[in-house]
Design a protein around this motif. Structure first.
Motif, PDB file in Angstrom:
ATOM      1  N   PRO A 191       0.800  -1.235   0.000  1.00  0.00           N
ATOM      2  CA  PRO A 191       0.000   0.000   0.000  1.00  0.00           C
ATOM      3  C   PRO A 191       0.825   1.274   0.000  1.00  0.00           C
ATOM      4  CG  PRO A 191      -0.166  -1.149   2.111  1.00  0.00           C
ATOM      5  CD  PRO A 191       0.568  -2.067   1.181  1.00  0.00           C
ATOM      6  N   VAL A 192       2.125   1.176   0.279  1.00  0.00           N
ATOM      7  CA  VAL A 192       2.970   2.376   0.240  1.00  0.00           C
ATOM      8  C   VAL A 192       3.188   2.834  -1.206  1.00  0.00           C
ATOM      9  CG1 VAL A 192       5.239   3.314   0.841  1.00  0.00           C
ATOM     10  CG2 VAL A 192       4.109   1.694   2.378  1.00  0.00           C
ATOM     11  N   ILE A 193       3.302   1.869  -2.110  1.00  0.00           N
ATOM     12  CA  ILE A 193       3.667   2.231  -3.480  1.00  0.00           C
ATOM     13  C   ILE A 193       2.647   1.779  -4.519  1.00  0.00           C
ATOM     14  CG2 ILE A 193       6.147   2.249  -3.007  1.00  0.00           C
ATOM     15  CD1 ILE A 193       6.292  -0.538  -4.346  1.00  0.00           C
ATOM     16  N   GLU A 194       1.630   1.005  -4.120  1.00  0.00           N
ATOM     17  CA  GLU A 194       0.695   0.457  -5.099  1.00  0.00           C
ATOM     18  C   GLU A 194      -0.760   0.708  -4.710  1.00  0.00           C
ATOM     19  OE1 GLU A 194       3.139  -3.439  -6.768  1.00  0.00           O
ATOM     20  OE2 GLU A 194       2.207  -3.564  -4.808  1.00  0.00           O
ATOM     21  N   ASP A 195      -1.619   0.775  -5.707  1.00  0.00           N
ATOM     22  CA  ASP A 195      -3.066   0.858  -5.517  1.00  0.00           C
ATOM     23  C   ASP A 195      -3.719  -0.420  -6.040  1.00  0.00           C
ATOM     24  OD1 ASP A 195      -3.250   3.480  -4.485  1.00  0.00           O
ATOM     25  OD2 ASP A 195      -3.153   4.333  -6.503  1.00  0.00           O
ATOM     26  N   VAL A 196      -4.692  -0.942  -5.287  1.00  0.00           N
ATOM     27  CA  VAL A 196      -5.552  -1.998  -5.818  1.00  0.00           C
ATOM     28  C   VAL A 196      -6.619  -1.299  -6.646  1.00  0.00           C
ATOM     29  CG1 VAL A 196      -7.123  -3.875  -5.264  1.00  0.00           C
ATOM     30  CG2 VAL A 196      -5.116  -3.462  -3.823  1.00  0.00           C
ATOM     31  N   VAL A 197      -6.542  -1.410  -7.965  1.00  0.00           N
ATOM     32  CA  VAL A 197      -7.461  -0.646  -8.804  1.00  0.00           C
ATOM     33  C   VAL A 197      -8.736  -1.419  -9.127  1.00  0.00           C
ATOM     34  CG1 VAL A 197      -5.685   0.814  -9.797  1.00  0.00           C
ATOM     35  CG2 VAL A 197      -6.276  -1.303 -10.947  1.00  0.00           C
ATOM     36  N   SER A 198      -8.742  -2.737  -8.920  1.00  0.00           N
ATOM     37  CA  SER A 198      -9.948  -3.497  -9.252  1.00  0.00           C
ATOM     38  C   SER A 198      -9.927  -4.865  -8.588  1.00  0.00           C
ATOM     39  CB  SER A 198     -10.042  -3.649 -10.777  1.00  0.00           C
ATOM     40  OG  SER A 198     -11.022  -4.596 -11.110  1.00  0.00           O
ATOM     41  N   VAL A 199     -11.069  -5.232  -8.001  1.00  0.00           N
ATOM     42  CA  VAL A 199     -11.309  -6.600  -7.509  1.00  0.00           C
ATOM     43  C   VAL A 199     -12.678  -6.990  -8.030  1.00  0.00           C
ATOM     44  CG1 VAL A 199     -11.580  -8.111  -5.518  1.00  0.00           C
ATOM     45  CG2 VAL A 199      -9.963  -6.205  -5.406  1.00  0.00           C
TER      46      VAL A 199
END
Lengths: 94, 94
Positions: free
Chosen positions: B70-78
């Motif tokens: 979560p520091v460097i990435e986004d969960v854009v879709s589940v």
């Protein structure tokens, strides 16, 4: 500004060590509903202007020649992204 | 057997060296329509049986805690995958 999304996954018959590592870790963290995991790549290509059929065709060729290794990977999707980055939410695939 | 698809992308403000390498290589191969590339990850999680709201919720928590940083990435879709692996074709995102 348009955006093209390209999904690349390891071929089903190819061993996927990253996916294997994830599927082993999931139950240890309490996620017990998943029986298999495959890990692939997702590319977002920015386009100046509209995503025309010609742009999609160029993206398709780039996906086959540069973004995937056809020996071990499949290009599973080349499509125009709609709206923001969180475009897909919880709904089903198109 | 159901399948959940999870997309993880580097946050917009984070440098993405893989994407930079791709965007530099594209014009050298004749692909001149793309002004930026970001490279992220796509996970396919197999589920025994139906993809229920509870399974999706578990997939969402797994995406936030194990499959992304979560520091460097986004969960854009589940989301639930529909049909075969080539489910998304050339159409727009859902």
């Amino acid at each position: 500004m348009g955006r093209v999304v390209i999904d690349v996954m390891p071929k089903p018959e190819i061993l996927d060590p990253q996916g294997k590592a994830v599927v082993g870790a999931l139950p240890r963290l309490g996620f017990d509903r998943f029986t298999g995991v495959r890990q692939g790549k997702r590319f977002e290509l920015e386009v100046e202007g509209e995503v025309t059929p010609e742009v999609l065709e160029q993206a398709r060729r780039a996906a086959e020649t540069l973004l995937s290794n056809p020996v071990i990977e499949d290009v599973v999707s080349v499509r125009e992204a709609s709206g923001g980055r969180d475009d897909a939410g919880a709904g089903a695939d198109a």
